[in-house]
Scaffold this active site. Structure first.
Site, PDB file in Angstrom:
ATOM      1  N   ASP A 279       0.876  -1.169   0.000  1.00  0.00           N
ATOM      2  CA  ASP A 279       0.000   0.000   0.000  1.00  0.00           C
ATOM      3  C   ASP A 279       0.916   1.222   0.000  1.00  0.00           C
ATOM      4  OD1 ASP A 279      -2.273   1.768   0.550  1.00  0.00           O
ATOM      5  OD2 ASP A 279      -1.418   1.884   2.564  1.00  0.00           O
ATOM      6  N   LYS A 280       0.455   2.340  -0.539  1.00  0.00           N
ATOM      7  CA  LYS A 280       1.301   3.536  -0.567  1.00  0.00           C
ATOM      8  C   LYS A 280       1.188   4.347   0.715  1.00  0.00           C
ATOM      9  CE  LYS A 280       0.148   7.369  -2.610  1.00  0.00           C
ATOM     10  NZ  LYS A 280       0.324   8.332  -1.479  1.00  0.00           N
TER      11      LYS A 280
END
Length: 680
Positions: free
Chosen positions: A367-368
């Site tokens: 995930d960023k």
């Protein structure tokens, strides 16, 4: 997470509870406590059993006999067999019904043969040497294996409950220009609720009054606050920013966005696989071998005219010895050691079956927001115009922004603090909705505004700004007396550890990808900075699990995330890894939690998984290899040469095998640290 069941040589206790058992955290805690209690009672009773058993007395060089001692031995062994052995006696029924005989079947057969044969010896039905001491120690060791294993993995997922807790319990219902606090479950479509600054939006709806910015990062992965005004939709669970708004309820209950995410998590959890592990397969083979060799041994000695008593003794010895203590501890001991080692290294293993599969991972999807990045805005670029120094641009802008609670303003102020810049005095500060902030600094009117204000005022920008905006960065402009003196580009700051994490994973041959709800420009910038192999942008939470399934068509994949929006993907992946500083939902949906919020530990997880698997294989070889020697000797294949494996000799071999397995498991501790070092 496509979880295997929880057995490692021993089936999970829940699998052998009566119908209706094994459901929920309370039942699992009860099962753990039940095994502990049975182990303690059985171990206490084993002491007099050992002292009253002739083979043990012979080993110790003592003699303990008194009238009725053999019947006391029978009584104590009966209690251990029925009470301590109950999980295995009930477990064999479950395994045979499922037509999957494994460790439970092997243990149940061994202790039953030992008990029946030894009881027959005490009662004078057959002549020979009893196995009560072996029965008791075998039950003790197997109960210990269960208990150690269950303790190391207890903490079943509470993801669904945590998701529900995200929603506020009450809402400010607006009626006749007055507000009334009511339970959220009483709201119906058409109701209007007031959402004050800093509060969570109680339900899905539409803004009908007010202007604000809403933080939806925990729900959608969008790192930037989203401006909301009349007519804009808001999602239940999102955090309101600086303005009060009135929201008209559109969806409640199962129709809400969050409820749909909950449903995705539930479905993914229910679709976990039930494949057996190595120890169960080894146990299955031993069941077949033990039953076959036992039957052949009994038949062969009868055919050779050795007598029923001798044939029964040999067959019973084979059956008992075929269930080595070491096999019951081979995997649980490694699990316990690796779990403790991982905890000291900064990550907690919540599902060991998924953790063990980490050795085969070919891709990691990050995930960023909050994982590869810090999840908060910071200044990444400074543009200075009209001879102004970059340091002065940050100082003046931060002096004004420090009076605002907007996330972008906090990012500017934080950057000034990190640079050690002292702020200037500001007078007549005011926030202008939809424009920015302004104030008087050293006699000059200072404004920090967005690009829309420049366009409205006809102020020319700078070509360098366009390049920054193409990277998905947010750009604000500093005006002093309506003269453009600087610009600041802000973005979700990339963690300093992220680049090292990617390098380590690539060095191990693992592909690195990123999954985010942010726009493509932002994603492309982060992917370029970190040299990622692939990235997927603009992916909504209900699409993340599907994207993981898509990647799984090519690779065995791990998902690393921290938000509610990541929960379905964490559950869906072959291995779910949660950043510990994230939401409880992400933590409870994952197989492994990175306590230090350090993405480099994703690589450390894979390394430890490989070491752990190697130790498990070594231990299983030791545990089962013992049988290659012990079973033929117990059957009497060298009887003609005067070599017969007595129960006492079998005990020595069994103990040696167990000690080797235990030492080998402990060696995992000295194979070096697995955690990421502090950021350099």
């Amino acid at each position: 997470m496509n979880h295997d069941h929880n057995g490692h040589g021993v089936q999970p206790a829940e699998a052998h509870l009566p119908p209706g058992g094994g459901r929920g955290s309370r039942t699992r805690h009860h099962a753990l406590e039940d095994f502990r209690r049975r182990f303690v009672v059985s171990t206490i009773l084993t002491v007099p059993i050992l002292l009253l058993s002739e083979p043990v007395q012979a080993l110790l060089g003592i003699v303990i006999r008194f009238p009725g001692s053999e019947y006391l031995l029978l009584a104590l062994a009966t209690v251990v067999y029925l009470y301590g052995g109950w999980p295995f006696l009930s477990g064999i029924v479950t395994e045979l019904r499922a037509r999957m005989p494994g460790m439970m079947t092997l243990i149940a057969v061994a202790i039953t043969v030992a008990y029946v044969y030894s009881s027959a010896v005490v009662l004078g039905i057959v002549s020979g040497e009893g196995f009560f001491w072996e029965l008791a120690t075998l039950i003790d060791i197997m109960l210990l294996g269960h208990w150690v294993e269950m303790r190391s993995v207890l903490g079943a997922s509470r993801a669904l409950e945590e998701l529900v807790r995200v929603m506020p319990a009450e809402a400010h219902l607006v009626r006749d220009k007055r507000t009334e606090d009511v339970p959220v479950d009483r709201l119906v479509p058409g109701d209007r609720v007031l959402v004050r600054p800093g509060e969570k939006v109680p339900v899905d709806g539409v803004v009908v009054e007010g202007i604000t910015s809403v933080n939806e990062a925990m729900l959608t992965g969008e790192s930037r606050p989203v401006k909301k005004r009349q007519g804009d939709e808001v999602i239940g669970g999102a955090i309101n920013g600086e303005g009060s708004v009135v929201v008209e309820v559109r969806k409640t209950g199962a129709e809400t966005y969050l409820a749909q995410v909950i449903d995705l998590v539930r479905k993914a959890q229910e679709s976990r696989s039930r494949t057996q592990d190595l120890a169960d397969r080894a146990a299955f083979l031993l069941v077949v071998i033990a039953l076959a060799v036992g039957a052949v041994t009994f038949t062969a000695w009868l055919a050779l005219g050795a007598g029923t008593g001798f044939a029964v003794e040999r067959a019973a010895t084979v059956m008992v010895i075929a269930c080595p203590h070491a096999l019951g501890l081979a995997v649980p001991l490694v699990v316990a050691v690796s779990t403790a080692l991982a905890a000291r290294s900064g990550f907690l293993i919540r599902d060991r079956s998924a953790f063990e599969r980490a050795k085969d991972l070919a891709a990691v999807v990050f995930d960023k927001t909050g994982t590869l990045t810090t999840g908060r805005f910071g200044v990444t670029d400074i543009l200075a115009f009209a001879g102004t120094a970059e340091e002065d641009v940050v100082r003046v802008a931060a002096s004004v922004e420090a009076h605002s609670e907007h996330p972008i303003a906090r990012g500017v102020a934080r950057s000034a603090k990190e640079r050690g810049l002292s702020l200037l005095r500001v007078e007549n500060f005011q926030a202008v909705p939809g424009v920015g902030v302004e104030g008087k600094v050293a006699g000059r009117i200072v404004r920090v505004v967005g690009p829309g204000y420049l366009a409205e005022q006809g102020i020319a920008g700078d070509r360098r700004v366009e390049s920054l905006q193409r990277q998905g960065k947010t750009v604000v402009f500093l005006l002093e007396d309506d003269r453009l003196t600087g610009a600041l580009a802000l973005a979700d700051i990339i963690r300093p550890e992220s680049a090292e994490a990617i390098r380590r994973l690539k060095a191990m041959g693992v592909r690195c990808m990123m999954l985010t709800g942010d726009n493509r420009d932002v994603a492309a910038w982060v992917a370029g900075e970190l040299d990622l192999d692939e990235f997927f942008a603009g992916v909504l939470p209900h699409e993340k699990a599907a994207k993981i399934r898509e990647v799984q068509q090519r690779y065995r994949v791990a998902m690393v995330g921290d938000g509610i929006n990541d929960a379905p993907a964490l559950v869906e992946a072959d291995l779910g890894i949660a950043i510990g500083a994230g939401t409880d939902v992400a933590v409870e949906s994952a197989d492994i939690v990175l306590v230090k919020s350090d993405p480099r530990d994703a690589a450390a997880v894979i390394a430890l998984s490989k070491k752990t698997y190697r130790k498990m294989i070594e231990n299983l070889l030791w545990a089962t290899g013992y049988n290659a020697v012990a079973i033929p000797l117990a059957a009497g294949v060298l009887f003609s040469a005067g070599i017969v494996l007595t129960p006492a000799a079998g005990a020595i071999l069994m103990s040696a095998s167990t000690v080797i397995v235990a030492i080998n498991a402990r060696l995992l501790r000295v194979e070096g640290t697995v955690s990421a070092p502090p950021p350099g």
